[in-house]
Design a protein around this motif. Structure first.
Motif, mmCIF file in Angstrom:
data_model
loop_
_atom_site.group_PDB
_atom_site.id
_atom_site.type_symbol
_atom_site.label_atom_id
_atom_site.label_comp_id
_atom_site.label_asym_id
_atom_site.label_seq_id
_atom_site.Cartn_x
_atom_site.Cartn_y
_atom_site.Cartn_z
ATOM 1 N N ILE A 98 0.739 -1.396 0.062
ATOM 2 C CA ILE A 98 0.013 -0.060 -0.126
ATOM 3 C C ILE A 98 0.966 1.179 0.162
ATOM 4 N N LYS A 99 0.648 2.001 -0.931
ATOM 5 C CA LYS A 99 1.468 3.445 -1.048
ATOM 6 C C LYS A 99 0.607 4.574 -0.446
ATOM 7 N N GLY A 100 -0.555 4.461 0.131
ATOM 8 C CA GLY A 100 -1.174 5.538 0.704
ATOM 9 C C GLY A 100 -0.910 5.676 2.345
ATOM 10 N N THR A 101 -1.457 6.680 2.752
ATOM 11 C CA THR A 101 -1.231 7.026 4.337
ATOM 12 C C THR A 101 -2.226 6.142 4.941
ATOM 13 N N PHE A 102 -1.700 5.376 6.001
ATOM 14 C CA PHE A 102 -2.661 4.533 6.961
ATOM 15 C C PHE A 102 -3.238 5.319 7.962
ATOM 16 N N PRO A 103 -4.554 5.228 7.998
ATOM 17 C CA PRO A 103 -5.288 5.849 9.129
ATOM 18 C C PRO A 103 -4.922 4.925 10.433
ATOM 19 N N SER A 104 -5.119 5.724 11.610
ATOM 20 C CA SER A 104 -4.706 4.986 12.943
ATOM 21 C C SER A 104 -5.548 3.649 13.158
ATOM 22 N N VAL A 105 -6.752 3.764 12.716
ATOM 23 C CA VAL A 105 -7.542 2.509 12.984
ATOM 24 C C VAL A 105 -6.835 1.205 12.170
ATOM 25 N N THR B 235 -4.271 -0.621 12.565
ATOM 26 C CA THR B 235 -3.271 -1.143 13.333
ATOM 27 C C THR B 235 -2.487 -2.353 12.609
ATOM 28 N N ASP B 236 -1.441 -2.755 12.931
ATOM 29 C CA ASP B 236 -0.881 -3.919 12.469
ATOM 30 C C ASP B 236 -1.491 -5.226 12.275
ATOM 31 N N ASP B 237 -2.606 -5.540 12.977
ATOM 32 C CA ASP B 237 -3.146 -6.609 13.319
ATOM 33 C C ASP B 237 -4.593 -6.592 12.368
ATOM 34 N N VAL B 238 -4.677 -5.724 11.499
ATOM 35 C CA VAL B 238 -5.835 -5.515 10.685
ATOM 36 C C VAL B 238 -5.542 -5.900 9.493
ATOM 37 N N THR B 239 -6.224 -6.865 8.818
ATOM 38 C CA THR B 239 -6.282 -7.271 7.520
ATOM 39 C C THR B 239 -6.854 -6.439 6.394
ATOM 40 N N ILE B 240 -6.131 -6.024 5.608
ATOM 41 C CA ILE B 240 -6.856 -5.172 4.635
ATOM 42 C C ILE B 240 -7.251 -5.882 3.200
ATOM 43 N N TYR B 241 -8.367 -5.645 2.950
ATOM 44 C CA TYR B 241 -8.936 -6.107 1.644
ATOM 45 C C TYR B 241 -9.469 -5.339 0.543
ATOM 46 N N ALA B 242 -9.690 -5.674 -0.666
ATOM 47 C CA ALA B 242 -9.868 -5.180 -1.889
ATOM 48 C C ALA B 242 -11.271 -5.816 -2.404
ATOM 49 N N PHE B 243 -11.946 -4.821 -2.602
ATOM 50 C CA PHE B 243 -13.130 -5.328 -3.570
ATOM 51 C C PHE B 243 -13.336 -4.500 -4.667
ATOM 52 N N ARG B 244 -14.156 -4.915 -5.759
ATOM 53 C CA ARG B 244 -14.141 -4.384 -7.032
ATOM 54 C C ARG B 244 -15.712 -3.467 -7.139
ATOM 55 N N PHE B 245 -15.210 -2.219 -7.624
ATOM 56 C CA PHE B 245 -16.339 -1.489 -7.744
ATOM 57 C C PHE B 245 -16.140 -0.360 -9.313
ATOM 58 N N ASN B 246 -17.183 0.111 -9.727
ATOM 59 C CA ASN B 246 -17.252 0.731 -11.122
ATOM 60 C C ASN B 246 -15.812 0.106 -11.933
ATOM 61 N N GLY B 247 -16.569 -1.111 -12.456
ATOM 62 C CA GLY B 247 -15.802 -1.904 -13.139
ATOM 63 C C GLY B 247 -14.759 -2.780 -12.446
ATOM 64 N N MET B 248 -13.383 -2.356 -12.719
ATOM 65 C CA MET B 248 -12.284 -3.311 -11.808
ATOM 66 C C MET B 248 -11.844 -2.391 -10.821
ATOM 67 N N ALA B 249 -11.999 -1.083 -10.594
ATOM 68 C CA ALA B 249 -11.415 -0.359 -9.568
ATOM 69 C C ALA B 249 -11.613 -0.929 -8.116
ATOM 70 N N PRO B 250 -10.381 -1.102 -7.476
ATOM 71 C CA PRO B 250 -10.869 -1.589 -6.075
ATOM 72 C C PRO B 250 -11.102 -0.474 -4.993
#
Length: 75
Positions: free
Chosen positions: A27-34, A36-51
């Motif tokens: 991830i190249k973005g800035t992480f909000p404080s919520v 934390t290292d133990d949170v799994t990040i997921y991507a869903f698609r919307f508007n075609g293939m945009a995550p």
């Protein structure tokens, strides 16, 4: 998608109604404080293939980023 269970979503194609886990280090973005290292990040698609990228709390998916330009992480 809101009518499907997490089990059904996990069995769906990641480029359709499914999702995929995204490595934090990609991830190249800035992480909000919520996110934390133990949170799994997921991507869903919307508007075609945009995550839309975020995290899950129980049955709720929280959107953190909309990656319309496909530059948030390595695709």
């Amino acid at each position: 998608m809101s009518q499907l269970t997490w089990q059904q979503l996990s069995q769906a194609n990641r480029h359709k109604q499914g999702f995929e886990a995204i490595a934090r280090k990609s991830i190249k973005g800035t992480f909000p404080s919520v996110l934390t290292d133990d949170v799994t990040i997921y991507a869903f698609r919307f508007n075609g293939m945009a995550p839309m990228v975020g995290f899950r709390t129980a049955e709720v998916f929280h959107v953190v980023w909309l990656d319309r330009a496909f530059n948030l992480y390595e695709h």
